[in-house]
Design a protein around this motif. Structure first.
Motif, PDB file in Angstrom:
ATOM      1  N   SER A  43       0.817  -1.221   0.000  1.00 39.16           N
ATOM      2  CA  SER A  43       0.000   0.000   0.000  1.00 39.16           C
ATOM      3  C   SER A  43       0.854   1.277   0.000  1.00 39.16           C
ATOM      4  CB  SER A  43      -0.914   0.010   1.237  1.00 39.16           C
ATOM      5  OG  SER A  43      -0.137   0.278   2.386  1.00 39.16           O
ATOM      6  N   LEU A  44       2.163   1.148   0.188  1.00 37.66           N
ATOM      7  CA  LEU A  44       3.009   2.351   0.190  1.00 37.66           C
ATOM      8  C   LEU A  44       2.946   2.999  -1.186  1.00 37.66           C
ATOM      9  CD1 LEU A  44       6.073   1.072   2.260  1.00 37.66           C
ATOM     10  CD2 LEU A  44       4.214   2.553   3.024  1.00 37.66           C
ATOM     11  N   PRO A  45       2.787   4.322  -1.221  1.00 34.75           N
ATOM     12  CA  PRO A  45       2.433   4.965  -2.487  1.00 34.75           C
ATOM     13  C   PRO A  45       3.606   5.328  -3.395  1.00 34.75           C
ATOM     14  CG  PRO A  45       2.351   6.546  -0.692  1.00 34.75           C
ATOM     15  CD  PRO A  45       2.755   5.249  -0.075  1.00 34.75           C
ATOM     16  N   PHE A  46       4.847   5.057  -2.969  1.00 41.66           N
ATOM     17  CA  PHE A  46       5.943   5.682  -3.710  1.00 41.66           C
ATOM     18  C   PHE A  46       6.775   4.745  -4.580  1.00 41.66           C
ATOM     19  CE2 PHE A  46       6.958   5.438   0.915  1.00 41.66           C
ATOM     20  CZ  PHE A  46       7.762   4.304   0.863  1.00 41.66           C
ATOM     21  N   TRP A  47       6.400   3.469  -4.692  1.00 42.56           N
ATOM     22  CA  TRP A  47       7.257   2.532  -5.431  1.00 42.56           C
ATOM     23  C   TRP A  47       7.435   2.932  -6.890  1.00 42.56           C
ATOM     24  CZ3 TRP A  47       9.973   0.212  -2.120  1.00 42.56           C
ATOM     25  CH2 TRP A  47       9.440  -0.284  -0.926  1.00 42.56           C
ATOM     26  N   GLN A  48       6.326   3.316  -7.522  1.00 40.18           N
ATOM     27  CA  GLN A  48       6.409   3.647  -8.948  1.00 40.18           C
ATOM     28  C   GLN A  48       7.329   4.841  -9.185  1.00 40.18           C
ATOM     29  OE1 GLN A  48       4.422   1.826 -11.635  1.00 40.18           O
ATOM     30  NE2 GLN A  48       6.327   2.671 -12.430  1.00 40.18           N
ATOM     31  N   GLU A  49       7.172   5.877  -8.362  1.00 41.12           N
ATOM     32  CA  GLU A  49       7.994   7.076  -8.531  1.00 41.12           C
ATOM     33  C   GLU A  49       9.468   6.777  -8.244  1.00 41.12           C
ATOM     34  OE1 GLU A  49       7.250   9.869  -9.828  1.00 41.12           O
ATOM     35  OE2 GLU A  49       9.090  10.972  -9.369  1.00 41.12           O
ATOM     36  N   ALA A  50       9.709   5.964  -7.223  1.00 43.48           N
ATOM     37  CA  ALA A  50      11.092   5.629  -6.881  1.00 43.48           C
ATOM     38  C   ALA A  50      11.753   4.873  -8.037  1.00 43.48           C
ATOM     39  CB  ALA A  50      11.118   4.790  -5.605  1.00 43.48           C
ATOM     40  N   LEU A  51      11.027   3.898  -8.586  1.00 48.69           N
ATOM     41  CA  LEU A  51      11.548   3.131  -9.730  1.00 48.69           C
ATOM     42  C   LEU A  51      11.838   4.034 -10.921  1.00 48.69           C
ATOM     43  CD1 LEU A  51       9.474  -0.134 -10.027  1.00 48.69           C
ATOM     44  CD2 LEU A  51      11.845   0.092 -10.736  1.00 48.69           C
ATOM     45  N   ALA A  52      10.880   4.924 -11.222  1.00 53.12           N
ATOM     46  CA  ALA A  52      11.040   5.801 -12.385  1.00 53.12           C
ATOM     47  C   ALA A  52      12.221   6.749 -12.183  1.00 53.12           C
ATOM     48  CB  ALA A  52       9.751   6.598 -12.604  1.00 53.12           C
ATOM     49  N   THR A  53      12.371   7.263 -10.949  1.00 53.28           N
ATOM     50  CA  THR A  53      13.471   8.198 -10.656  1.00 53.28           C
ATOM     51  C   THR A  53      14.819   7.509 -10.859  1.00 53.28           C
ATOM     52  OG1 THR A  53      12.073   9.312  -9.039  1.00 53.28           O
ATOM     53  CG2 THR A  53      14.429   9.733  -8.880  1.00 53.28           C
ATOM     54  N   GLU A  54      14.947   6.289 -10.340  1.00 48.49           N
ATOM     55  CA  GLU A  54      16.220   5.568 -10.475  1.00 48.49           C
ATOM     56  C   GLU A  54      16.495   5.214 -11.937  1.00 48.49           C
ATOM     57  OE1 GLU A  54      18.161   5.549  -8.071  1.00 48.49           O
ATOM     58  OE2 GLU A  54      17.053   5.376  -6.196  1.00 48.49           O
ATOM     59  N   LYS A  55      15.462   4.838 -12.646  1.00 53.36           N
ATOM     60  CA  LYS A  55      15.661   4.478 -14.057  1.00 53.36           C
ATOM     61  C   LYS A  55      16.138   5.686 -14.862  1.00 53.36           C
ATOM     62  CE  LYS A  55      13.727   2.313 -18.067  1.00 53.36           C
ATOM     63  NZ  LYS A  55      12.908   1.217 -18.496  1.00 53.36           N
ATOM     64  N   ARG A  56      15.427   6.807 -14.678  1.00 49.12           N
ATOM     65  CA  ARG A  56      15.806   8.038 -15.411  1.00 49.12           C
ATOM     66  C   ARG A  56      17.235   8.439 -15.053  1.00 49.12           C
ATOM     67  NH1 ARG A  56      10.276   9.923 -14.098  1.00 49.12           N
ATOM     68  NH2 ARG A  56      11.164  10.914 -12.254  1.00 49.12           N
ATOM     69  N   ALA A  57      17.563   8.385 -13.746  1.00 45.98           N
ATOM     70  CA  ALA A  57      18.892   8.807 -13.298  1.00 45.98           C
ATOM     71  C   ALA A  57      19.982   7.931 -13.913  1.00 45.98           C
ATOM     72  CB  ALA A  57      18.960   8.758 -11.773  1.00 45.98           C
ATOM     73  N   GLY A  58      19.750   6.630 -13.933  1.00 43.71           N
ATOM     74  CA  GLY A  58      20.752   5.696 -14.466  1.00 43.71           C
ATOM     75  C   GLY A  58      21.032   5.955 -15.935  1.00 43.71           C
ATOM     76  N   ILE A  59      19.955   6.091 -16.708  1.00 51.81           N
ATOM     77  CA  ILE A  59      20.113   6.301 -18.157  1.00 51.81           C
ATOM     78  C   ILE A  59      20.757   7.666 -18.416  1.00 51.81           C
ATOM     79  CG2 ILE A  59      18.855   6.617 -20.333  1.00 51.81           C
ATOM     80  CD1 ILE A  59      16.801   4.557 -19.282  1.00 51.81           C
ATOM     81  N   MET A  60      20.251   8.686 -17.735  1.00 51.47           N
ATOM     82  CA  MET A  60      20.738  10.053 -17.964  1.00 51.47           C
ATOM     83  C   MET A  60      22.219  10.185 -17.582  1.00 51.47           C
ATOM     84  SD  MET A  60      21.487  12.944 -16.049  1.00 51.47           S
ATOM     85  CE  MET A  60      20.659  12.618 -14.493  1.00 51.47           C
ATOM     86  N   ALA A  61      22.595   9.683 -16.403  1.00 55.35           N
ATOM     87  CA  ALA A  61      23.987   9.865 -15.954  1.00 55.35           C
ATOM     88  C   ALA A  61      24.950   9.083 -16.850  1.00 55.35           C
ATOM     89  CB  ALA A  61      24.131   9.432 -14.494  1.00 55.35           C
ATOM     90  N   GLN A  62      24.548   7.889 -17.281  1.00 53.66           N
ATOM     91  CA  GLN A  62      25.447   7.121 -18.151  1.00 53.66           C
ATOM     92  C   GLN A  62      25.580   7.782 -19.521  1.00 53.66           C
ATOM     93  OE1 GLN A  62      25.472   2.612 -17.307  1.00 53.66           O
ATOM     94  NE2 GLN A  62      23.576   3.296 -16.359  1.00 53.66           N
ATOM     95  N   ALA A  63      24.484   8.396 -19.995  1.00 48.01           N
ATOM     96  CA  ALA A  63      24.558   9.119 -21.272  1.00 48.01           C
ATOM     97  C   ALA A  63      25.421  10.375 -21.112  1.00 48.01           C
ATOM     98  CB  ALA A  63      23.150   9.495 -21.743  1.00 48.01           C
ATOM     99  N   PHE A  64      25.254  11.079 -19.995  1.00 49.29           N
ATOM    100  CA  PHE A  64      26.038  12.294 -19.765  1.00 49.29           C
ATOM    101  C   PHE A  64      27.532  11.964 -19.684  1.00 49.29           C
ATOM    102  CE2 PHE A  64      27.651  15.435 -16.449  1.00 49.29           C
ATOM    103  CZ  PHE A  64      27.937  16.415 -17.386  1.00 49.29           C
ATOM    104  N   ALA A  65      27.856  10.836 -19.048  1.00 46.36           N
ATOM    105  CA  ALA A  65      29.268  10.442 -18.913  1.00 46.36           C
ATOM    106  C   ALA A  65      29.956  10.373 -20.289  1.00 46.36           C
ATOM    107  CB  ALA A  65      29.361   9.094 -18.192  1.00 46.36           C
TER     108      ALA A  65
END
Ligand SMILES: [Fe+2]
Ligand SMILES: [Fe+2]
Length: 281
Positions: A43-65
């Motif tokens: 019932s915790l409301p933040f799983w989707q946002e947490a997953l999306a945040t980590e996914k975006r961060a991973g792709i973005m930082a590796q592309a920026f590198a």
């Protein structure tokens, strides 16, 4: 050591690279949970946002590198990206194991201006992490979940601490190298960027949106409904100091949120207790 010098760069890059822990979330032994705890977890409301945040961060930082010329800075940013992607995998493993309903198949295309995206992400990560440090401890003290879950997640919280220390040093290094290192510029620039990140957070509190940006702050209410702002900020300040304990004293640390929180705590001392309550509505 002078900010913006090669010695500064070597220190903040190596401090990230040399403290990398190798582990694979796929091998984690997730503890058994009873039905009631499982229900609460789902019932915790933040799983989707947490997953999306980590996914975006991973792709973005590796592309920026890939855009960074300096090989040491490139290696460090790529490592942060890889660690963010591992956070995403860890959340995917957890949500699969406990059958938490989330969409694991999110589409994301990194923006064209990766340098700016990395800066925006860095500020929101500083903000989220400051509250996440407190959130983590409040959730642990609540006793809702077995201690072993916190043992599994503790290294991830430390990884976020490494990322934000890397970020504030990288940003100061960049500003010094481009002649924008004078204190007033840096102060105004920092406030402006935190302002952008804070707008989301304030919106989260006002709308009781415990799923969006700012979920680490508002999410604490789920574990401790009678949490006061005073109690929450005190825990965040203490936990921030605890997470920052391991870094070389020559490195910059994100201090602004801790300083603001301590100012707010001083003001709260003068308010009646009920006015200092966090209200989710
Ligand atoms: Fe992360
Ligand atoms: Fe991170």
């Amino acid at each position: 050591m002078r900010l913006g010098s090669p010695a500064h760069r070597d220190l903040f890059c190596r401090s990230l690279l040399e403290t990398h822990q190798s582990y694979d979330p796929a091998t984690f032994a997730w503890p058994e949970l009873d039905e009631e705890t499982l229900h609460f977890l789902r019932s915790l409301p933040f799983w989707q946002e947490a997953l999306a945040t980590e996914k975006r961060a991973g792709i973005m930082a590796q592309a920026f590198a890939q855009e960074i010329d300096d090989p040491l800075v490139r290696e460090a940013v790529a490592l942060q990206g890889a660690e963010e992607s591992r956070h995403e995998r860890l959340l995917a493993c957890l949500t699969r194991h406990y059958e938490i309903p989330v969409n694991l198949d999110l589409a994301y295309h990194p923006p064209a201006d990766l340098h700016q995206a990395f800066i925006d992400f860095g500020f929101s990560e500083c903000l989220d992490s400051f509250f996440a440090f407190g959130f983590f401890r409040i959730a642990q003290r609540s006793g809702f979940f077995p201690e072993v879950l916190f043992t599994l997640f503790d290294p991830i919280i430390d990884e976020e601490a490494r990322h934000i220390v890397f970020f504030v040093n990288w940003l100061a290094y960049e500003q010094e190298r481009h002649g924008r290192g004078w204190p007033l510029y840096r102060g105004v620039n920092t406030l402006w960027n935190y302002g952008k990140a804070l707008r989301h957070l304030v919106g989260a509190f006002q709308g009781a949106d415990t799923a969006g940006t700012g979920f680490t702050a508002t999410g604490a209410l789920v574990f401790a409904p009678d949490l006061t702002l005073r109690g929450f900020l005190t825990t965040c300040v203490q936990e921030n100091a605890y997470r920052m304990r391991a870094f070389a004293p020559e490195l910059l640390q994100p201090r602004l949120l801790s300083q603001i929180s301590q100012m707010v705590l001083r003001v709260l001392q003068w308010l009646p207790r009920e006015q200092a309550q966090i209200s989710p509505a």
